[in-house]
Structure formats: structure tokens, C-alpha cells
Design a protein around this motif. Sequence first.
Motif, mmCIF file in Angstrom:
data_model
loop_
_atom_site.group_PDB
_atom_site.id
_atom_site.type_symbol
_atom_site.label_atom_id
_atom_site.label_comp_id
_atom_site.label_asym_id
_atom_site.label_seq_id
_atom_site.Cartn_x
_atom_site.Cartn_y
_atom_site.Cartn_z
ATOM 1 N N PHE A 1 0.808 -1.208 0.000
ATOM 2 C CA PHE A 1 0.000 0.000 0.000
ATOM 3 C C PHE A 1 0.849 1.269 0.000
ATOM 4 N N THR A 2 2.098 1.159 -0.364
ATOM 5 C CA THR A 2 2.948 2.344 -0.360
ATOM 6 C C THR A 2 2.545 3.272 -1.491
ATOM 7 N N VAL A 3 2.696 4.550 -1.249
ATOM 8 C CA VAL A 3 2.344 5.564 -2.226
ATOM 9 C C VAL A 3 3.617 6.298 -2.607
ATOM 10 N N THR A 4 3.835 6.411 -3.913
ATOM 11 C CA THR A 4 5.006 7.132 -4.382
ATOM 12 C C THR A 4 4.582 8.472 -4.963
ATOM 13 N N LEU A 5 5.527 9.374 -5.039
ATOM 14 C CA LEU A 5 5.249 10.692 -5.599
ATOM 15 C C LEU A 5 4.845 10.575 -7.065
ATOM 16 N N LYS A 6 5.505 9.693 -7.810
ATOM 17 C CA LYS A 6 5.169 9.506 -9.222
ATOM 18 C C LYS A 6 3.744 8.978 -9.382
ATOM 19 N N GLY A 7 3.341 8.053 -8.501
ATOM 20 C CA GLY A 7 1.980 7.522 -8.563
ATOM 21 C C GLY A 7 0.935 8.586 -8.290
ATOM 22 N N LEU A 8 1.216 9.449 -7.303
ATOM 23 C CA LEU A 8 0.288 10.543 -7.012
ATOM 24 C C LEU A 8 0.221 11.539 -8.164
ATOM 25 N N GLU A 9 1.367 11.819 -8.789
ATOM 26 C CA GLU A 9 1.376 12.729 -9.945
ATOM 27 C C GLU A 9 0.539 12.162 -11.079
ATOM 28 N N GLN A 10 0.663 10.855 -11.315
ATOM 29 C CA GLN A 10 -0.108 10.222 -12.380
ATOM 30 C C GLN A 10 -1.609 10.274 -12.093
ATOM 31 N N GLN A 11 -1.992 10.039 -10.848
ATOM 32 C CA GLN A 11 -3.411 10.119 -10.482
ATOM 33 C C GLN A 11 -3.947 11.537 -10.656
ATOM 34 N N LEU A 12 -3.182 12.520 -10.242
ATOM 35 C CA LEU A 12 -3.599 13.914 -10.379
ATOM 36 C C LEU A 12 -3.708 14.300 -11.853
ATOM 37 N N LEU A 13 -2.724 13.889 -12.658
ATOM 38 C CA LEU A 13 -2.762 14.191 -14.085
ATOM 39 C C LEU A 13 -3.991 13.574 -14.741
ATOM 40 N N THR A 14 -4.321 12.356 -14.362
ATOM 41 C CA THR A 14 -5.502 11.689 -14.919
ATOM 42 C C THR A 14 -6.772 12.439 -14.567
ATOM 43 N N ARG A 15 -6.875 12.887 -13.333
ATOM 44 C CA ARG A 15 -8.080 13.634 -12.928
ATOM 45 C C ARG A 15 -8.185 14.974 -13.636
ATOM 46 N N VAL A 16 -7.067 15.685 -13.754
ATOM 47 C CA VAL A 16 -7.080 16.985 -14.433
ATOM 48 C C VAL A 16 -7.439 16.802 -15.899
ATOM 49 N N LEU A 17 -6.849 15.792 -16.548
ATOM 50 C CA LEU A 17 -7.162 15.551 -17.950
ATOM 51 C C LEU A 17 -8.621 15.169 -18.148
ATOM 52 N N SER A 18 -9.161 14.387 -17.246
ATOM 53 C CA SER A 18 -10.556 13.982 -17.413
ATOM 54 C C SER A 18 -11.512 15.155 -17.241
ATOM 55 N N LYS A 19 -11.129 16.146 -16.437
ATOM 56 C CA LYS A 19 -11.997 17.317 -16.235
ATOM 57 C C LYS A 19 -11.780 18.380 -17.304
ATOM 58 N N GLU A 20 -10.522 18.656 -17.629
ATOM 59 C CA GLU A 20 -10.207 19.780 -18.512
ATOM 60 C C GLU A 20 -10.193 19.397 -19.988
ATOM 61 N N GLN A 21 -9.542 18.313 -20.311
ATOM 62 C CA GLN A 21 -9.353 17.928 -21.716
ATOM 63 C C GLN A 21 -9.899 16.523 -21.939
ATOM 64 N N ARG A 22 -11.179 16.422 -22.115
ATOM 65 C CA ARG A 22 -11.837 15.120 -22.258
ATOM 66 C C ARG A 22 -11.291 14.348 -23.462
ATOM 67 N N SER A 23 -11.094 15.022 -24.584
ATOM 68 C CA SER A 23 -10.619 14.331 -25.787
ATOM 69 C C SER A 23 -9.189 13.830 -25.602
ATOM 70 N N LEU A 24 -8.376 14.574 -24.861
ATOM 71 C CA LEU A 24 -7.011 14.144 -24.585
ATOM 72 C C LEU A 24 -7.009 12.883 -23.730
ATOM 73 N N GLU A 25 -7.892 12.836 -22.750
ATOM 74 C CA GLU A 25 -7.998 11.664 -21.891
ATOM 75 C C GLU A 25 -8.454 10.454 -22.700
ATOM 76 N N GLU A 26 -9.406 10.654 -23.613
ATOM 77 C CA GLU A 26 -9.888 9.550 -24.446
ATOM 78 C C GLU A 26 -8.785 9.033 -25.364
ATOM 79 N N SER A 27 -7.974 9.932 -25.914
ATOM 80 C CA SER A 27 -6.887 9.485 -26.776
ATOM 81 C C SER A 27 -5.807 8.773 -25.964
ATOM 82 N N LEU A 28 -5.601 9.198 -24.714
ATOM 83 C CA LEU A 28 -4.649 8.525 -23.847
ATOM 84 C C LEU A 28 -5.110 7.105 -23.523
ATOM 85 N N VAL A 29 -6.377 6.945 -23.252
ATOM 86 C CA VAL A 29 -6.935 5.611 -22.982
ATOM 87 C C VAL A 29 -6.810 4.735 -24.225
ATOM 88 N N ALA A 30 -7.112 5.285 -25.395
ATOM 89 C CA ALA A 30 -7.001 4.519 -26.636
ATOM 90 C C ALA A 30 -5.551 4.122 -26.898
#
Length: 85
Positions: free
Chosen positions: A25-54
Motif C-alpha cells: 500500500f505504499t504511495v510514491t510521488l510519481k503515482g500521485l502525480e499520475q493520479q492527479l494528471l488523470t483527474r485533471v485531464l478527465s476534467k479539462e481535456q476530455r478528448s485528450l484523456e480519451e486518446s490517452l486511454v485509446a
Amino acid sequence: LYMTSRLPNPHFSPELSARCTVIDFTVTLKGLEQQLLTRVLSKEQRSLEESLVALREEVTVNTKSLKMLDEQLLFRLSNSTGNLL
């Protein structure tokens, strides 16, 4: 039965490891950055998030295809007869 440890990489005996599942259950700084980036992309740039998932799905498919082709090549080489050169 729950066991906790404050050690970053605890060593358990083979008997204990065979009877339980170790969850890290350890949390790394890189993991938190990735989670934050995913949330920001899903709110701000929906098409960017969809292309990232694809893109991630495409990488997964390509990795599976590469593994399958590698296995086929190794199988053919191991079952070939005669001189390969």
C-alpha cells in the motif's frame, strides 16, 4: 488475519508467504502525480484523456501481439530441423 509492517520491503518466511497474500500500500510521488494528471485531464481535456486511454489499449494489444509472435518464433526455431544458416 491481517498483518501490518512499517518496513518498506518486509521479508516473510516461505511458509507465511504461501499462506497469505502480500499487498503493498505504499504511495510514491510519481503515482500521485499520475493520479492527479488523470483527474485533471478527465476534467479539462476530455478528448485528450480519451486518446490517452485509446493509446494505452493499443500498447496493450501490441504487447500481447509481440509476446505471441515471440512465442511462435521460439517454437519454430526449437522445432526446426537442419542447418539454420
